[in-house]
Design a protein around this motif. Sequence first.
Motif, mmCIF file in Angstrom:
data_model
loop_
_atom_site.group_PDB
_atom_site.id
_atom_site.type_symbol
_atom_site.label_atom_id
_atom_site.label_comp_id
_atom_site.label_asym_id
_atom_site.label_seq_id
_atom_site.Cartn_x
_atom_site.Cartn_y
_atom_site.Cartn_z
ATOM 1 N N LYS A 11 -0.772 42.354 73.914
ATOM 2 C CA LYS A 11 0.161 41.916 72.630
ATOM 3 C C LYS A 11 0.752 43.084 72.106
ATOM 4 O O LYS A 11 1.697 43.108 71.683
ATOM 5 C CB LYS A 11 -0.582 41.025 71.758
ATOM 6 C CG LYS A 11 0.139 40.331 70.449
ATOM 7 C CD LYS A 11 -0.650 39.638 69.494
ATOM 8 C CE LYS A 11 0.375 39.031 68.448
ATOM 9 N NZ LYS A 11 -0.542 38.320 67.761
ATOM 10 N N HIS A 22 -6.805 36.543 76.426
ATOM 11 C CA HIS A 22 -5.651 35.893 76.403
ATOM 12 C C HIS A 22 -5.930 34.519 75.502
ATOM 13 O O HIS A 22 -4.865 34.388 74.449
ATOM 14 C CB HIS A 22 -5.244 35.214 77.905
ATOM 15 C CG HIS A 22 -4.141 34.338 77.739
ATOM 16 N ND1 HIS A 22 -2.756 34.608 77.796
ATOM 17 C CD2 HIS A 22 -4.003 32.962 78.005
ATOM 18 C CE1 HIS A 22 -2.046 33.759 77.771
ATOM 19 N NE2 HIS A 22 -2.677 32.688 77.839
ATOM 20 N N GLY A 59 -5.454 36.040 71.853
ATOM 21 C CA GLY A 59 -4.195 36.452 71.524
ATOM 22 C C GLY A 59 -3.994 37.748 71.801
ATOM 23 O O GLY A 59 -2.936 38.220 71.600
ATOM 24 N N THR A 97 -0.902 38.556 76.309
ATOM 25 C CA THR A 97 0.165 37.645 76.058
ATOM 26 C C THR A 97 0.558 37.049 77.636
ATOM 27 O O THR A 97 1.003 35.890 77.492
ATOM 28 C CB THR A 97 1.455 38.274 75.614
ATOM 29 O OG1 THR A 97 1.981 39.188 76.414
ATOM 30 C CG2 THR A 97 1.290 38.676 74.035
#
Length: 350
Positions: A107, A322, A325, A328
Amino acid sequence: MHLFDHILEPPSYGWKDQNGQPVCPSRKQIFSEFLKRLNIFRSVKNWMTFTSWFQLLCLLPFLLLFIFRYFEWPLLIVGFVYSMILMGTHGTIWYHRYCTHKAYTFKNAFWRVLTQHLVIKTVFEEIYAVSHHVHHAKSDQPGDPYNATCGFWYCFLADAVHQPINRNLSESDYQKVAALLKHSGVRANTYEQYRKWGSVDHPARVLLSWVLNWSFWGTVFYLIGEYGFDHRGMALVCCIFGSAFVWTIGVRTFNYEGHGKGKLKHTEGVDFNKDDLSINQIWPGYVAGEWHNNHHLFPGSARSGFLPYQLDLAYCYIYLLHKLGGVTHYHDSRKQFLKQYYRSRSESQD
């Protein structure tokens, strides 16, 4: 000429002979090349290979102190789990599936840096990732930096004698090499700096990363040992850093073992990729998620444990991130593998 044909610095004995076959040097030739590549007085461009092996030697005193002064069976178990499972799995997560194959996407930089430094750092991204692209392009063929058909020492000393990048790349080719590492957080040298140092990464950045990583984990393990293991701070530090030495030595043997020691050792119903000598092995599969034959079938997959019994701890970490968060997107080729290889094989047998 394809980039992967000249992306690595060729050894003095070359990659292939006049007949296009791999050059398998003698042990004397390999060790001569190894010592030449470590000699920073001969060329400052040897700094990365020298630092890699100097870093390894820095871990040896910790192992000796643990064995002869702090040895305890419970600590031995701790060291075993840390080196074989945590460091092994991290190597698959970070260097293999992310730095080389970009099998998943973070992310942001926080999650990337966190993952990069989850364990004691003993491998440099540049040495591993660039050469691993070539390994997949030329697996078990001339130019494969750890070609198992050329023997144990050819593979074991490969990080020094076969894996460093070519020091005479054109500016356009150098930019392509730098682009292979950009996602991993490596800040590339300018072309002029590359011509001076012979590397994509700068020695100052590499050394700073090494010092900060070891200082952080040394402090953490000392405090855990002092307050959680009845004043065994130095004992735990020596145990963990010593086990890191064992893993860093052991990982240099993997590609020789993982490619059947240069022999065809595929097992029917287990090894479905027949294009090279890679094999699936229970030990590296369970402790590091390294189901190597599966990986050569689908190198861009974040999971290589495709069959029900093939535990993949590296994928478990990626999947967890994942869900949290931190990752991504990731590639998972399990369904494709089952459809293309496993189920089709079962149907043909019926």
